[in-house]
Design a protein around this motif. Structure first.
Motif, PDB file in Angstrom:
ATOM      1  N   ALA A  76       0.836  -1.196   0.000  1.00  0.00           N
ATOM      2  CA  ALA A  76       0.000   0.000   0.000  1.00  0.00           C
ATOM      3  C   ALA A  76       0.873   1.248   0.000  1.00  0.00           C
ATOM      4  N   ALA A  99      -1.301  -3.348   3.585  1.00  0.00           N
ATOM      5  CA  ALA A  99      -2.723  -3.170   3.860  1.00  0.00           C
ATOM      6  C   ALA A  99      -3.372  -4.542   4.017  1.00  0.00           C
ATOM      7  N   ASP A 101      -7.469  -6.421   4.851  1.00  0.00           N
ATOM      8  CA  ASP A 101      -8.914  -6.188   4.901  1.00  0.00           C
ATOM      9  C   ASP A 101      -9.472  -6.578   6.268  1.00  0.00           C
ATOM     10  N   THR A 103     -11.509  -5.137   8.392  1.00  0.00           N
ATOM     11  CA  THR A 103     -12.403  -3.980   8.485  1.00  0.00           C
ATOM     12  C   THR A 103     -12.994  -3.795   9.873  1.00  0.00           C
ATOM     13  N   ASP A 118      -1.840  -0.971   7.539  1.00  0.00           N
ATOM     14  CA  ASP A 118      -3.177  -0.399   7.639  1.00  0.00           C
ATOM     15  C   ASP A 118      -4.170  -1.550   7.562  1.00  0.00           C
ATOM     16  N   VAL A 121      -8.339  -1.706   4.881  1.00  0.00           N
ATOM     17  CA  VAL A 121      -8.405  -1.486   3.436  1.00  0.00           C
ATOM     18  C   VAL A 121      -9.255  -2.597   2.823  1.00  0.00           C
ATOM     19  N   HIS A 125     -10.354  -2.528  -3.058  1.00  0.00           N
ATOM     20  CA  HIS A 125      -9.345  -1.496  -3.302  1.00  0.00           C
ATOM     21  C   HIS A 125      -7.982  -2.109  -3.608  1.00  0.00           C
ATOM     22  N   THR A 135      -2.437  -2.197  -3.467  1.00  0.00           N
ATOM     23  CA  THR A 135      -3.619  -1.351  -3.565  1.00  0.00           C
ATOM     24  C   THR A 135      -3.698  -0.778  -4.974  1.00  0.00           C
ATOM     25  N   ARG A 139      -6.566   3.914  -5.213  1.00  0.00           N
ATOM     26  CA  ARG A 139      -6.454   3.873  -3.754  1.00  0.00           C
ATOM     27  C   ARG A 139      -5.086   4.375  -3.307  1.00  0.00           C
ATOM     28  N   ASP A 143      -4.480   7.466  -0.798  1.00  0.00           N
ATOM     29  CA  ASP A 143      -3.728   7.355   0.460  1.00  0.00           C
ATOM     30  C   ASP A 143      -2.614   8.396   0.534  1.00  0.00           C
ATOM     31  N   ILE A 178     -13.690   5.823   1.827  1.00  0.00           N
ATOM     32  CA  ILE A 178     -12.736   5.821   2.934  1.00  0.00           C
ATOM     33  C   ILE A 178     -13.259   6.676   4.088  1.00  0.00           C
TER      34      ILE A 178
END
Length: 313
Positions: A76, A99, A101, A103, A118, A121, A125, A135, A139, A143, A178
């Motif tokens: 990312a 990155a 996922d 969430t 992160d 993501v 994305h 990414t 995206r 970022d 985002i």
């Protein structure tokens, strides 16, 4: 092992080197000899990798790091930008950016000495480039625009648009996805993006001109003489004032942009500039070093040229 490593231009984890048949003793001796260097904890590269640009070195390290982490991870931010081939200006390359996922994660990014992760993501994305999960370009730009300086983000975004890798509409669509801080800042930054700029120097020059309050120039304009013969394509043009602005990257005269020698390149530029002057154009130039170290000098040079044109009428 040393002879084999000199033929390889990549970064490997210790586990990958062991899987290739090298022993721990061979790895340690290569490190002591200097033919192998430690890129970060547990990751190694042949010394020849140092011949590449910082962006390429970071890209190789990031791809090696990605191979060693969970499959749902993706490169990312700046690490993705190096894989996508975006121009990088004044962005920290000392950590790999990943990155995932996750969430449901409520905490901020996981930060360590060599890594930032992160964990929020979404999968849509993420794309795949050269077999690696990264990414998407949109995206990645979003970022950078949320977290980096205006100049750094605009350079990367201009590069993406110039290569037709994404569009501003796609980046804005990603931003709408985002949550959290930085989105409003990113939208303000994206308003300054223009894919007609063909280099970081042109992007940064355009920003400085805009911030100075000078009239906005036309970008990348093709000019012809009174008989319709091609004169050249110029970086910046103030048409009514008949002023041309040209920014010269240092690579232009070091053989970076073609097979011509520095002498041939300089001679061609002189002929081109003289042809423009003969047609009544005023030509001013500046370099990367001037723009970065003394932007006020560049702006004063442009302003003086426009004032001369005004006095002439």
């Amino acid at each position: 092992m040393t002879a084999h490593l000199t033929d390889v231009d990549d970064v490997f984890s210790r586990g990958e080197l062991l899987a290739r048949g090298f022993t721990r003793g061979e790895i340690d001796r290569a490190l002591a000899h200097g033919s192998l260097v430690c890129v970060s904890t547990g990751f190694y590269a042949p010394a020849t990798l140092g011949q590449h640009s910082p962006q390429i070195r970071h890209q190789r390290w990031a791809l090696a790091m990605l191979r060693s982490v969970a499959k749902r991870s993706a490169l990312a931010h700046v690490s993705a930008a190096t894989v996508h081939g975006l121009a990088i200006h004044d962005i920290d390359l000392s950590r790999v950016r990943l990155a995932r996922d996750d969430t449901q994660a409520r905490r901020g990014p996981l930060v360590s000495k060599h890594l930032i992760v992160d964990r929020r993501v979404p999968e849509h994305h993420v794309s795949e480039v050269v077999g690696a999960r990264v990414t998407s370009v949109a995206r990645t730009i979003a970022d950078l625009a949320r977290s980096e300086g205006v100049g750094s983000a605009v350079v990367a975004a201009d590069s993406a648009l110039q290569q037709s890798l994404t569009t501003l509409d796609e980046v804005h669509a990603v931003l709408a996805d985002i949550p959290g801080v930085g989105v409003a800042r990113a939208r303000r930054t994206l308003a300054l993006v223009d894919g007609r700029s063909e280099s970081p120097l042109e992007s940064l020059s355009r920003l400085e001109i805009g911030w100075s309050g000078l009239p906005a120039p036309e970008l990348q304009v093709t000019l012809y003489d009174s008989a319709g013969r091609f004169l050249g394509r110029v970086d910046f043009l103030w048409r009514e004032s008949r002023v041309i602005g040209e920014c010269d990257g240092e690579g232009k005269y070091l053989g970076v942009y073609g097979d011509r020698t520095a002498y041939e390149t300089i001679a061609q530029e002189r002929r081109r500039q003289q042809a423009l002057v003969d047609e009544g154009w005023q030509v001013i130039r500046w370099t990367w070093r001037e723009l970065v170290s003394t932007p006020e000098v560049v702006i004063a040079r442009i302003r003086a040229a426009l004032e001369r044109a005004r006095r002439v009428g």
